[in-house]
Design a protein around this motif. Sequence first.
Motif, PDB file in Angstrom:
ATOM      1  N   TYR A 191      99.304  32.701 -71.845  1.00 12.94           N
ATOM      2  CA  TYR A 191     100.008  32.220 -73.041  1.00 12.94           C
ATOM      3  C   TYR A 191     101.131  33.183 -73.425  1.00 12.94           C
ATOM      4  O   TYR A 191     102.290  32.798 -73.567  1.00 12.94           O
ATOM      5  N   ASN A 192     100.766  34.464 -73.554  1.00  7.85           N
ATOM      6  CA  ASN A 192     101.772  35.433 -73.961  1.00  7.85           C
ATOM      7  C   ASN A 192     102.859  35.593 -72.906  1.00  7.85           C
ATOM      8  O   ASN A 192     104.035  35.735 -73.228  1.00  7.85           O
ATOM      9  N   ALA A 193     102.447  35.544 -71.628  1.00  8.01           N
ATOM     10  CA  ALA A 193     103.436  35.682 -70.558  1.00  8.01           C
ATOM     11  C   ALA A 193     104.430  34.536 -70.609  1.00  8.01           C
ATOM     12  O   ALA A 193     105.643  34.745 -70.443  1.00  8.01           O
ATOM     13  N   ALA A 194     103.943  33.310 -70.880  1.00  6.30           N
ATOM     14  CA  ALA A 194     104.852  32.169 -70.934  1.00  6.30           C
ATOM     15  C   ALA A 194     105.906  32.368 -72.010  1.00  6.30           C
ATOM     16  O   ALA A 194     107.097  32.098 -71.798  1.00  6.30           O
ATOM     17  N   PHE A 195     105.478  32.908 -73.168  1.00  6.11           N
ATOM     18  CA  PHE A 195     106.458  33.106 -74.251  1.00  6.11           C
ATOM     19  C   PHE A 195     107.457  34.195 -73.908  1.00  6.11           C
ATOM     20  O   PHE A 195     108.654  34.057 -74.192  1.00  6.11           O
TER      21      PHE A 195
END
Lengths: 159, 283
Positions: free
Chosen positions: B115-119
């Motif tokens: 999730y954080n990587a996608a952002f």
Amino acid sequence: MKKLVAYSSIAHMGFVTLGFFMFSALSIEGALVQMVSHGFVSGAMFFCIGVMYDRVHSRQIADYGGVVNTMPKFAALFMLFSMANAGLPATSGFVGEFMVILAAVKFNFWVAFAAASSMIIGAAYTLWMYKRVILVMLLITMLLSSRILTSASSPFWAC
Amino acid sequence: MSTYPLLSLAIWLPIFTGLVVLATGADRNAPLARMLALFGAIASFLITIPLWTGFDIANGGMQFVELRTWIPRFNINYHLGVDGISMLFVVLNAFITIIVVAAGWEVIQQKVAQYNAAFLIMSGLMNGIFTSLDGMLFYVFFEASLIPLYLIIGVWGGANRVYAAFKFFLYTLFGSLLFLLALMYLFVQSGGSFSILEWHKLPISLGSQTWLFLAFLIAFAVKVPMWPVHTWLPDAHVEAPTGGSIVLAAIALKLGAYGFLRFSCQFCRTRRMNCRDWSSLCR
């Protein structure tokens, strides 16, 4: 709730597009101010809705009411962003929209009229949502308690 | 004026930290992934601050320019630069990324690293859109930024997330194909150049201006979104997680408006404004 804010961001971005394609310095500057302001305000609106969703797990306006009773500080913050979303003067939302409308008056009165009325409708539904989500239960409890107080001597309330 | 490649850093630092966060893998490393993501987001924000403070407001042209050859055969360059308009959005984008990482801190408990990587990756890609001065580079970033948002809606979204993600993807992809056609036309017209700044100086006949305007209008109207093609947005917002909604509203919608400014307004300006007026505005 999210859908309402999504439609209001469509309306706000409409101001940006209108500003760009009137090709005057004022309108384009207004559209840029509106872009930056919308970046902050709509982000904050969705953040606030997310905060409520994490606690209630519903995004329906009908499922809410009286958030101010449980989260007064949050309600004040949400009020600030709702006002910015509604384009109240002294918030950043007003500056951009006002500049675009001002430029639109010079361009064509009826374009400006349509833009200004969309601003008013935007204020109306944002405040309606704020009332339904944050305030309504407060009003109901106030009404109820006043009724209880006035009818306290009646036999119905005695038992 | 600093000589560091600030714009490249603003693009690649979030993407790099995104990949590092992705490498922490499974959910048992979630606290580490969160800390790394927050650190990456704050670092990416800090490196955009010199863009603001070091910006020369007396200069109407592009600043912090970087130019490297990328695909020499088609004259495609890695050409970055910001003017007074795009600089604002690079800073805004980096700021919003911090908010988004913080917003998903406790809420997201599944696939935290991803999730954080996608952002973070999306933040870098969108900085790329705002800073590109090469048509093809712009297009690559424009398309690539769809992928993380598609994943965010489709994986962490609400009950109807797959429908919303597909709708979002198909609408924007349809728009960008016309955008690609317009890019090809300009490439041929300008005698084999993808530089947006050179395209701005290109004399284009009124007839082709109309067609170009329509192509760019459809491409960016989907993204803004304007009235008949706006229906993907409420669906995407309702299904997206909070962070996804924030990025979608705060940054992704600006991409369309920025595209209007960079392409539609500039190429279709016959008897409207000339270049000098534009550069005086970009302060």
